[in-house]
Each structure stands twice: as structure tokens, then as C-alpha cells.
Design a protein around this motif. Sequence first.
Motif, short mmCIF file in Angstrom:
data_model
loop_
_atom_site.label_atom_id
_atom_site.label_comp_id
_atom_site.label_asym_id
_atom_site.label_seq_id
_atom_site.Cartn_x
_atom_site.Cartn_y
_atom_site.Cartn_z
N ARG A 292 -14.88 3.60 -2.45
CA ARG A 292 -15.22 2.61 -1.44
C ARG A 292 -14.06 2.51 -0.44
N MET A 293 -14.36 2.54 0.84
CA MET A 293 -13.32 2.37 1.84
C MET A 293 -13.16 0.87 2.12
N ALA A 294 -11.90 0.44 2.35
CA ALA A 294 -11.64 -0.97 2.65
C ALA A 294 -11.76 -1.21 4.15
N HIS B 195 0.83 -1.20 0.00
CA HIS B 195 0.00 0.00 0.00
C HIS B 195 0.86 1.25 0.00
N ILE B 196 0.22 2.35 -0.39
CA ILE B 196 0.84 3.68 -0.35
C ILE B 196 0.03 4.49 0.64
N VAL C 11 -8.47 2.98 1.61
CA VAL C 11 -9.36 3.06 0.45
C VAL C 11 -9.21 1.76 -0.32
N HIS C 12 -10.33 1.18 -0.71
CA HIS C 12 -10.29 -0.08 -1.45
C HIS C 12 -9.58 0.11 -2.80
N PRO C 13 -8.67 -0.82 -3.14
CA PRO C 13 -7.93 -0.67 -4.41
C PRO C 13 -8.82 -0.60 -5.65
#
Length: 133
Positions: free
Chosen positions: A97-99, A76-77, A114-116
Amino acid sequence: MHIHHIAIAVKDLDESLAFYRDALGITVGERKEVLAEGVEIAFLPMGETELELLRPLDPENSIGRFLEKRGEGIHHICVAVEDIEAAVAKLEAAGARMAAEIRSHPDGTRYAFVHPKSSHGVLMELYQKPPEA
Ligand code: CO
């Protein structure tokens, strides 16, 4: 806004440090197990940002499954934001969409993912530093 850290999933910290520390020459800051996240992390500060090498403590946790499925690489970044609630509200209003919900570290740092699928293939972490004491 700046990149707070880039997290790289690795199978073996010592082996990966042989590259990042010894061959590339980045000084290692802290190295610790973060049980709440199921990882051992080596922090490699680089100016305003840092690399975080993540080794899963359990092959069944999310980093472990990532390694199994995708192999080693960028996990992740993380982007530092001033106001994480405002940032999440703006993203959600834009349809992202949030993960995961906003969570807190013991030091008061707040973070969310944040969902990829929404961030074009990269899991993106938002980070807000704790209020100044
Ligand atoms: Co992170």
C-alpha cells in the motif's frame, strides 16, 4: 539501489545538532525550512547517503503528530530507485500500500511513500533523481 537518506524527527534542531554535529562529528551541509513539507531540515551528508534531521514547523502537521505520538526517532528511510513508476507498480502488484502518490520537488526529484503497514513498520520513501541535464 542504495539508501538515499534516513530522516530523524527531532524537537529542536540546535539541540540535536549538539549531538550529531558536535559530539558525533558529522559535518552539517545545508539547513533550511521546506515550507511545502512543513519542516526545517538539517542535512548531514555521509558519503552516498545522508541523515536528515526534521523539525516540524507546525505541531499539527504529520511530523508534528509523529513526534507527539512516538517521540523523537527515525521517521522514514529513503531508498533511491532508477525508475519510480516501475518501483511503485511492482510494489502495488505485490500488494503493498502506498501512503502517498508520486510527487515532485521543484528540482525535478520525484518521490513517493510506502505505507509502514506494508514495509514492516518503517515509513519508506522512494526517490528518483531528476534526469541529467
Ligand atoms: Co525523505
